[in-house]
Design an enzyme around this catalytic site. Structure first.
Site, PDB file in Angstrom:
ATOM      1  N   LYS A 172    -114.047   1.892   7.079  1.00 34.34           N
ATOM      2  CA  LYS A 172    -112.840   1.207   7.544  1.00 34.34           C
ATOM      3  C   LYS A 172    -113.217   0.432   8.804  1.00 34.34           C
ATOM      4  CE  LYS A 172    -107.979   2.032   8.738  1.00 34.34           C
ATOM      5  NZ  LYS A 172    -107.534   2.623  10.001  1.00 34.34           N
TER       6      LYS A 172
ATOM      7  N   HIS B 292    -104.475  11.663  15.758  1.00 34.00           N
ATOM      8  CA  HIS B 292    -104.692  12.289  14.440  1.00 34.00           C
ATOM      9  C   HIS B 292    -106.030  13.017  14.469  1.00 34.00           C
ATOM     10  CE1 HIS B 292    -107.152   8.685  14.304  1.00 34.00           C
ATOM     11  NE2 HIS B 292    -107.826   9.215  13.292  1.00 34.00           N
TER      12      HIS B 292
ATOM     13  N   ASP C 287    -109.361  13.596  11.758  1.00 23.37           N
ATOM     14  CA  ASP C 287    -109.882  13.001  10.523  1.00 23.37           C
ATOM     15  C   ASP C 287    -109.902  14.044   9.409  1.00 23.37           C
ATOM     16  OD1 ASP C 287    -110.259  10.696  11.914  1.00 23.37           O
ATOM     17  OD2 ASP C 287    -112.450  10.772  11.967  1.00 23.37           O
TER      18      ASP C 287
ATOM     19  N   HIS D 145    -107.638  12.728  18.156  1.00 23.89           N
ATOM     20  CA  HIS D 145    -108.066  11.524  18.863  1.00 23.89           C
ATOM     21  C   HIS D 145    -107.143  10.359  18.546  1.00 23.89           C
ATOM     22  CE1 HIS D 145    -110.163  11.619  14.979  1.00 23.89           C
ATOM     23  NE2 HIS D 145    -110.224  10.289  15.023  1.00 23.89           N
TER      24      HIS D 145
END
Length: 357
Positions: free
Chosen positions: A215, A234, A236, A290
């Protein structure tokens, strides 16, 4: 030209607006913690994201090798994120990857729209902007390009950028080298849990099934950076995430109750431990919360590669060796897909509760 669902953030940014649309303004409780990222990055006091030198990870000298591996393991336990240096991927290749991605984003929006994804129909690969996927209708200050880059037989090259001409070549080579690096990291993390070297790799799908999804995050200049986030807080879902960036600060980690801004370390790759490894290790390795800040002065671009297990084939749960009477399993068994759905559901529930309170 494909018309996009919402205006691209890049178009908003270049339109000359002085204030950002309300959908991009973060909730009150978040705003108190958003500062000037350039000031934040200069701070030398307080905790710093560890830098791990991988040069000796395969050293012939057992003592030297073990010291290097122990540092990596400790960073995975304490932080779950680290700057990797001497990781074996050349500066030249990393520069080419950055140049290729930058060249794509330098194209006019109309050109990029030819690669637009269609999130509504479940097709997330391609050029896009964040849709409001939770009850609060919140948006993030970024556009992106998302595509599967490894294994090579699972790629859909028809959606990859054709401009610049070397995009496919350099991104493919980077994917191959990252895949080898992932194997190396996973074997050290396996040994750190007292498992045989290849165990974690096998548990996340092995060479055939572990997917590498890239991404490219494009964060345009923001007229009110103190009100927005490039990416909201969020963890990962991946096993591991590897990040390159264009040396503009933005990444923040929630460590010991405070937001810590990651320094820009030349020639490094940032690595996150994702939820998948946190679950398999029964919480021994951390998947850290993060987020990404934006700024007024510089465009920030990051290249995140998520190493993900297959969605349905593997049941993620703490490995038996990580569980004992004193350390019961912290996570219920779920497929990777179920884990993603669980997180989305929780996020939606939280947003609804916040609206009502």
């Amino acid at each position: 030209m494909v018309t996009s669902v919402a205006p691209r953030v890049e178009s908003l940014s270049s339109s000359g607006i002085q204030s950002i649309p309300k959908e991009y303004v973060r909730p009150e409780e978040e705003l108190t913690s958003i500062g000037n990222v350039f000031e934040e990055e200069k701070k030398r006091d307080g905790p710093q994201v560890p830098t791990i030198d991988l040069k000796e990870i395969d050293s012939e000298d057992q003592v030297v090798r073990e010291k290097c591996r122990e540092q990596l393991k400790q960073a995975a336990i304490d932080w779950g994120v680290m700057h990797l240096v001497n990781h074996g991927i050349s500066d030249e290749l990393m520069d080419k990857v950055r140049e290729a991605g930058q060249a794509f984003f330098n194209l006019p929006v109309e050109e990029k729209e030819k690669h637009a994804n269609d999130q509504a129909s479940g097709n997330v690969q391609g050029y896009g902007s964040k849709l409001a996927n939770n009850a609060s209708g919140q948006l993030e200050w970024e556009d992106y390009f998302f595509h599967l880059i490894y294994p090579e037989d699972k790629r859909d090259l028809s959606i990859w950028p054709k401009t610049p001409k070397d995009y496919i070549e350099v991104t493919s080579e980077y994917a191959r080298q990252l895949r080898s690096l992932a194997t190396k990291i996973l074997s050290v993390l396996s040994l750190g849990l007292g498992l045989e070297e290849g165990r974690l790799e096998k548990e996340v799908g092995g060479l055939e099934e572990l997917l590498l999804q890239m991404k490219i995050n494009y964060y345009p200049k923001c007229p009110q950076p103190e009100l927005a986030l490039g990416v909201e807080a969020h963890t990962d879902v991946s096993a591991l995430t590897f990040i390159l960036h264009n040396m503009v600060p933005g990444l923040q980690l929630f460590y010991e109750g405070k937001w810590v801004t990651a320094k820009c370390v030349p020639n490094s790759i940032i690595m996150h431990i994702g939820d998948t490894i946190e679950i398999l290790s029964n919480g021994k390795y951390k998947s850290i919360l993060h987020r990404g800040l934006v700024n007024k002065e510089k465009v920030r671009i990051s290249w995140a590669v998520f190493c993900e297990p297959p969605k349905e084939k593997i049941i993620l749960k703490p490995l038996p060796e990580t569980v004992s009477e004193t350390e019961p399993p912290l996570f219920p068994p779920r497929t990777f897909q179920q884990h993603i759905q669980h997180k989305l559901f929780r996020k939606t529930q939280d947003a609804l509760l916040n609206k009502q309170s």
